[in-house]
Design a protein around this motif. Structure first.
Motif, PDB file in Angstrom:
ATOM      1  N   UNK A  32       0.826  -1.208   0.000  1.00  0.00           N
ATOM      2  CA  UNK A  32       0.000   0.000   0.000  1.00  0.00           C
ATOM      3  C   UNK A  32       0.859   1.255   0.000  1.00  0.00           C
ATOM      4  N   UNK A  33       0.498   2.188  -0.874  1.00  0.00           N
ATOM      5  CA  UNK A  33       1.068   3.527  -0.882  1.00  0.00           C
ATOM      6  C   UNK A  33      -0.038   4.473  -0.432  1.00  0.00           C
ATOM      7  N   UNK A  34       0.141   5.070   0.744  1.00  0.00           N
ATOM      8  CA  UNK A  34      -0.827   6.032   1.275  1.00  0.00           C
ATOM      9  C   UNK A  34      -0.341   7.430   0.942  1.00  0.00           C
ATOM     10  N   UNK A  35      -1.211   8.228   0.335  1.00  0.00           N
ATOM     11  CA  UNK A  35      -0.880   9.600  -0.022  1.00  0.00           C
ATOM     12  C   UNK A  35      -1.836  10.539   0.701  1.00  0.00           C
ATOM     13  N   UNK A  36      -1.266  11.609   1.279  1.00  0.00           N
ATOM     14  CA  UNK A  36      -2.088  12.601   1.961  1.00  0.00           C
ATOM     15  C   UNK A  36      -1.278  13.892   2.062  1.00  0.00           C
ATOM     16  N   UNK A  37      -1.973  15.018   2.211  1.00  0.00           N
ATOM     17  CA  UNK A  37      -1.288  16.304   2.393  1.00  0.00           C
ATOM     18  C   UNK A  37      -0.789  16.487   3.821  1.00  0.00           C
ATOM     19  N   UNK A  56       3.351  -0.105   5.262  1.00  0.00           N
ATOM     20  CA  UNK A  56       2.661   0.856   4.399  1.00  0.00           C
ATOM     21  C   UNK A  56       3.661   1.939   4.030  1.00  0.00           C
ATOM     22  N   UNK A  57       3.763   2.243   2.755  1.00  0.00           N
ATOM     23  CA  UNK A  57       4.594   3.355   2.305  1.00  0.00           C
ATOM     24  C   UNK A  57       3.738   4.611   2.339  1.00  0.00           C
ATOM     25  N   UNK A  58       4.257   5.673   2.934  1.00  0.00           N
ATOM     26  CA  UNK A  58       3.503   6.925   3.059  1.00  0.00           C
ATOM     27  C   UNK A  58       4.252   8.041   2.349  1.00  0.00           C
ATOM     28  N   UNK A  59       3.525   8.790   1.544  1.00  0.00           N
ATOM     29  CA  UNK A  59       4.111   9.925   0.832  1.00  0.00           C
ATOM     30  C   UNK A  59       3.184  11.122   0.929  1.00  0.00           C
ATOM     31  N   UNK A  60       3.761  12.268   1.256  1.00  0.00           N
ATOM     32  CA  UNK A  60       2.984  13.503   1.320  1.00  0.00           C
ATOM     33  C   UNK A  60       2.851  14.075  -0.085  1.00  0.00           C
ATOM     34  N   UNK A  64      -4.225  17.222  -6.137  1.00  0.00           N
ATOM     35  CA  UNK A  64      -4.685  18.148  -7.178  1.00  0.00           C
ATOM     36  C   UNK A  64      -3.521  18.679  -8.017  1.00  0.00           C
ATOM     37  N   UNK A  65      -2.288  18.338  -7.624  1.00  0.00           N
ATOM     38  CA  UNK A  65      -1.096  18.789  -8.349  1.00  0.00           C
ATOM     39  C   UNK A  65      -0.451  17.605  -9.066  1.00  0.00           C
ATOM     40  N   UNK A  66      -0.538  17.612 -10.379  1.00  0.00           N
ATOM     41  CA  UNK A  66      -0.014  16.498 -11.184  1.00  0.00           C
ATOM     42  C   UNK A  66       1.445  16.182 -10.864  1.00  0.00           C
ATOM     43  N   UNK A  67       2.281  17.196 -10.727  1.00  0.00           N
ATOM     44  CA  UNK A  67       3.705  16.977 -10.451  1.00  0.00           C
ATOM     45  C   UNK A  67       3.901  16.305  -9.090  1.00  0.00           C
ATOM     46  N   UNK A  68       3.073  16.667  -8.112  1.00  0.00           N
ATOM     47  CA  UNK A  68       3.182  16.061  -6.783  1.00  0.00           C
ATOM     48  C   UNK A  68       2.823  14.580  -6.827  1.00  0.00           C
ATOM     49  N   UNK A  69       1.815  14.243  -7.592  1.00  0.00           N
ATOM     50  CA  UNK A  69       1.434  12.834  -7.728  1.00  0.00           C
ATOM     51  C   UNK A  69       2.533  12.045  -8.422  1.00  0.00           C
ATOM     52  N   UNK A  70       3.085  12.598  -9.483  1.00  0.00           N
ATOM     53  CA  UNK A  70       4.185  11.928 -10.193  1.00  0.00           C
ATOM     54  C   UNK A  70       5.351  11.684  -9.243  1.00  0.00           C
ATOM     55  N   UNK A  71       5.702  12.701  -8.448  1.00  0.00           N
ATOM     56  CA  UNK A  71       6.805  12.555  -7.504  1.00  0.00           C
ATOM     57  C   UNK A  71       6.493  11.488  -6.462  1.00  0.00           C
ATOM     58  N   UNK A  72       5.263  11.443  -5.954  1.00  0.00           N
ATOM     59  CA  UNK A  72       4.880  10.442  -4.964  1.00  0.00           C
ATOM     60  C   UNK A  72       4.965   9.029  -5.524  1.00  0.00           C
ATOM     61  N   UNK A  73       4.552   8.873  -6.756  1.00  0.00           N
ATOM     62  CA  UNK A  73       4.583   7.545  -7.380  1.00  0.00           C
ATOM     63  C   UNK A  73       5.992   7.131  -7.763  1.00  0.00           C
ATOM     64  N   UNK A  74       6.831   8.091  -8.127  1.00  0.00           N
ATOM     65  CA  UNK A  74       8.207   7.789  -8.507  1.00  0.00           C
ATOM     66  C   UNK A  74       9.075   7.494  -7.294  1.00  0.00           C
ATOM     67  N   UNK A  75       8.632   7.949  -6.118  1.00  0.00           N
ATOM     68  CA  UNK A  75       9.337   7.658  -4.882  1.00  0.00           C
ATOM     69  C   UNK A  75      10.456   8.577  -4.644  1.00  0.00           C
TER      70      UNK A  75
END
Length: 75
Positions: A32-37, A56-60, A64-75
């Motif tokens: 699981x990758x949990x994403x939250x602000x 669980x992997x957690x990433x802030x 709503x920001x495409x670049x932030x999602x890309x960064x979270x998924x890329x690790x």
């Protein structure tokens, strides 16, 4: 033959329904990758779940920001 491990990405994963989904999926063996602000809540819940033996992997990120999602998924 081994089955591939299933992966789940959950936004809003630090609290409420999102956290409940993260917890259930981790209990069921998902990676699981949990994403939250909310960084503090993410860290708190990641530590709590780790104490129960759930990885669980957690990433802030702001979903709503495409670049932030890309960064979270890329690790």
């Amino acid at each position: 033959m081994t089955a591939a491990r299933q992966v789940a990405v959950v936004s809003g994963g630090a609290q409420g329904i999102g956290l409940a989904i993260v917890e259930r999926l981790a209990e069921d063996g998902f990676a699981v990758l949990a994403i939250d602000r909310n960084v503090a809540a993410l860290e708190r819940e990641q530590n709590r779940l780790a104490g129960r033996g759930l990885a669980v992997t957690a990433r802030a990120a702001d979903v709503t920001a495409r670049a932030a999602i890309k960064a979270a998924l890329d690790g």
